[in-house]
Design a protein around this motif. Sequence first.
Motif, mmCIF file in Angstrom:
data_model
loop_
_atom_site.group_PDB
_atom_site.id
_atom_site.type_symbol
_atom_site.label_atom_id
_atom_site.label_comp_id
_atom_site.label_asym_id
_atom_site.label_seq_id
_atom_site.Cartn_x
_atom_site.Cartn_y
_atom_site.Cartn_z
ATOM 1 N N LYS A 39 0.838 -1.196 0.000
ATOM 2 C CA LYS A 39 0.000 0.000 0.000
ATOM 3 C C LYS A 39 0.882 1.258 0.000
ATOM 4 O O LYS A 39 0.574 2.248 -0.671
ATOM 5 N N GLN B 86 2.188 2.014 -3.336
ATOM 6 C CA GLN B 86 1.104 2.452 -4.225
ATOM 7 C C GLN B 86 0.930 3.985 -4.168
ATOM 8 O O GLN B 86 0.532 4.595 -5.155
ATOM 9 N N TYR B 87 1.274 4.586 -2.998
ATOM 10 C CA TYR B 87 1.142 6.049 -2.896
ATOM 11 C C TYR B 87 2.038 6.747 -3.922
ATOM 12 O O TYR B 87 1.671 7.756 -4.506
ATOM 13 N N THR C 267 3.074 5.494 -6.819
ATOM 14 C CA THR C 267 2.469 5.287 -8.151
ATOM 15 C C THR C 267 1.263 6.213 -8.337
ATOM 16 O O THR C 267 1.116 6.853 -9.379
ATOM 17 N N ASP C 268 0.416 6.279 -7.313
ATOM 18 C CA ASP C 268 -0.793 7.109 -7.433
ATOM 19 C C ASP C 268 -0.445 8.591 -7.600
ATOM 20 O O ASP C 268 -1.090 9.304 -8.369
ATOM 21 N N GLU D 212 2.301 9.776 -8.917
ATOM 22 C CA GLU D 212 2.819 9.948 -10.285
ATOM 23 C C GLU D 212 1.668 10.016 -11.300
ATOM 24 O O GLU D 212 1.656 10.859 -12.205
ATOM 25 N N ILE D 213 0.681 9.145 -11.122
ATOM 26 C CA ILE D 213 -0.437 9.099 -12.082
ATOM 27 C C ILE D 213 -1.237 10.408 -12.022
ATOM 28 O O ILE D 213 -1.549 11.013 -13.048
ATOM 29 N N LYS D 214 -1.536 10.852 -10.799
ATOM 30 C CA LYS D 214 -2.337 12.089 -10.667
ATOM 31 C C LYS D 214 -1.601 13.288 -11.254
ATOM 32 O O LYS D 214 -2.194 14.155 -11.893
ATOM 33 N N TYR E 90 7.457 7.059 0.502
ATOM 34 C CA TYR E 90 5.991 6.908 0.390
ATOM 35 C C TYR E 90 5.235 7.978 1.177
ATOM 36 O O TYR E 90 4.132 8.378 0.796
ATOM 37 N N LEU F 249 0.205 13.490 -2.957
ATOM 38 C CA LEU F 249 -1.060 12.966 -3.495
ATOM 39 C C LEU F 249 -2.248 13.725 -2.907
ATOM 40 O O LEU F 249 -3.168 14.127 -3.622
ATOM 41 N N ASP G 249 -5.399 17.028 -4.840
ATOM 42 C CA ASP G 249 -6.859 17.230 -4.863
ATOM 43 C C ASP G 249 -7.225 18.713 -4.994
ATOM 44 O O ASP G 249 -8.278 19.043 -5.507
#
Length: 403
Positions: A29, A32-33, A35-36, A38-40, A276, A283, A287
Amino acid sequence: MRKFPKRNIIIPKKELISIPRILFEPSSKKSQYVTDFEIKFKEYLNANDSIAVSSGRTALNLIIDSYSIEKGSEILLCAYNFIGVPESLLKKGFIPVFVEADKNTYQIDINDIERKISNKTKAIIITHLFGHLTDIDAIKPIAQKHNILIIEDAAQALGSSHKDRFAGTISDIGFFSFTGSKPLNTSFGGMIVTRSLGQSKIIRQQLSMLPETSTAEALSSRLRTYLYALATNKHFYSYVLYPLTILFDKFNIDILEKYKIIDRSITKLPNNRLNYIQAFIGLNQMDHISSLLEQRRGFGNKLISMLDISISTQSILENSEPCYFMLPLKSKDKTIAYKKLLAFGIDANLSYAQDCSFLTNSNNPMSKFLSDHILTINLPFDLKEEEVAYIADSINGIKEFLE
Ligand SMILES: Cc1ncc(COP(=O)(O)O)c(C=O)c1O
């Protein structure tokens, strides 16, 4: 009226409650932060890929390595710049070659680029200084003719755009920094953005060999950022730190600069992967980043429109939307203008950018002039309409000391 520090930081409340929880999450998990994040980030900028790293300079180092640029190669960049970049080139064994700055845009003087190109030139770094865009479209034909790589330094330009393309994505490859008072602040961190999936594959391979920033380091630097955020909080700053700033200024001591607990530009930044926790922090900020930047763009445009016609401001590239990372003012005498602004409650930055020519014993008179005359004002994200008007009135109030 509140007082205005030279930098300030907004910490989302959600972050404070969430960090203790994520420390105990399973490692899948945690990664994943990253990766998330980077994607955002990639989606926000409409880039093909983005790669999280431990700083803007780490991003730059990885970019240069990924294009196999040999040590001893010449890399062009504007002489009026953030000094950490040419310093890091020198440290890595490259030769920074300084191009003059333009007197109106304060960015690289496009007419001086070709004069500085030699057969050792392999890349040009384009800095979107103070969040204003450089005309990369005008530089592309020069770079193509001489087979030179364009690297966009968008460290100060998150959210700035030109013809609907975001800073960092106008050329093939660019980078961002998340240190200090950057609008997206992970205490220290950076991001590479690219349109070339082939290049990002090479960079990811190189990155996989670097260690992750330790959790202890990520937490301790975040703690320093919280302290800075508290110190520059509008109430604490206005009633405690600002009076101290005035007092220390009498002895020519810049208290907030002395209190540089978050700015790591003078410390050694390791080339690492992003931790992370830093990714989680970034991340969360994604928003709100778009609305935050939009709001500040509104303040910047409004403020500029309220300035006296005799005051010259950084000229804006046609069809571009700057993010107003900083508002530069060209003074007749920087120290006098600084003291006058401070009396109005505005603590300006005297040297966010400087003439870096001394690093190579070169001479760029316009960069030196800008370095000697420009001071920059920070526009906090939480300004109110009347505060924008107050800042504009204060600047107008010292117009005789400005160019
Ligand atoms: C224009 C510019 N480029 C590069 C950097 C370097 O970023 P970092 O401090 O994350 O290495 C900065 C940092 O403030 C900057 O302002």
